[in-house]
Design an enzyme around this catalytic site. Structure first.
Site, PDB file in Angstrom:
ATOM      1  N   GLY A 190      12.520   0.384   7.379  1.00  0.00           N
ATOM      2  CA  GLY A 190      12.784   1.341   6.307  1.00  0.00           C
ATOM      3  C   GLY A 190      11.523   1.901   5.671  1.00  0.00           C
ATOM      4  O   GLY A 190      11.593   2.687   4.745  1.00  0.00           O
ATOM      5  N   CYS A 191      10.374   1.463   6.157  1.00  0.00           N
ATOM      6  CA  CYS A 191       9.107   2.010   5.660  1.00  0.00           C
ATOM      7  C   CYS A 191       8.611   3.070   6.635  1.00  0.00           C
ATOM      8  O   CYS A 191       8.684   2.883   7.847  1.00  0.00           O
ATOM      9  CB  CYS A 191       8.050   0.919   5.546  1.00  0.00           C
ATOM     10  SG  CYS A 191       8.227  -0.092   4.085  1.00  0.00           S
ATOM     11  N   GLN A 192       8.082   4.139   6.085  1.00  0.00           N
ATOM     12  CA  GLN A 192       7.538   5.216   6.897  1.00  0.00           C
ATOM     13  C   GLN A 192       6.298   4.729   7.642  1.00  0.00           C
ATOM     14  O   GLN A 192       6.115   4.998   8.820  1.00  0.00           O
ATOM     15  CB  GLN A 192       7.185   6.377   5.969  1.00  0.00           C
ATOM     16  CG  GLN A 192       6.667   7.601   6.661  1.00  0.00           C
ATOM     17  CD  GLN A 192       6.303   8.693   5.661  1.00  0.00           C
ATOM     18  OE1 GLN A 192       6.563   8.584   4.467  1.00  0.00           O
ATOM     19  NE2 GLN A 192       5.702   9.740   6.147  1.00  0.00           N
TER      20      GLN A 192
END
Length: 140
Positions: free
Chosen positions: A50-52
């Protein structure tokens, strides 16, 4: 120090800066002092979903307290995880599970992040709390 005391300390530190450019610079500095994850733990299992950008987090239990190490390939993200680790590392799993994260709103962090970074922040908090749940289960 308790989680609450550390959070209050961070809110005080951020309130010293007049604008967000200074706060970003401070976060970058915090990222440089991040307890670094060992290379062997930079695996897909330790990447926060969920982290870029890529963020790796590793947790170990030492004397009934969780100790976190981390790294990121982005300097701002590294600063964000450094703040979270400062709050949650060396704390008991049950305290981490029950901790609120209102201090993030108090320093205005979420509103000054891009939507993808804000989602990443939420994912980081979730992952740290998941580690706490997993280790608390082992302790019980």
């Amino acid at each position: 120090m308790s989680i609450k005391e550390i959070q209050e300390e961070i809110v005080d530190e951020f309130s010293m800066f007049e604008d967000w450019m200074q706060r970003y610079e401070y976060m970058i500095e915090l990222g440089k002092s991040l307890p670094m994850i060992e290379e062997q733990y930079k695996t897909d299992d330790n990447i926060i979903k969920g982290c870029q950008s890529k963020v790796w987090v590793h947790a170990e239990l030492e004397d009934d307290k969780l100790v976190f190490t981390a790294d990121s390939d982005a300097i701002i993200t590294k600063g964000i995880i450094a703040i979270l680790i400062r709050v949650f590392s060396n704390q008991k799993p049950k305290d981490i599970m029950g901790a609120d994260t209102e201090f993030i709103d108090e320093i205005g962090l979420k509103e000054h992040l891009s939507p993808t970074r804000a989602n990443g922040l939420v994912s980081m908090i979730k992952q740290l709390k998941m580690y706490a749940i997993a280790y608390q289960t082992q302790l019980s």
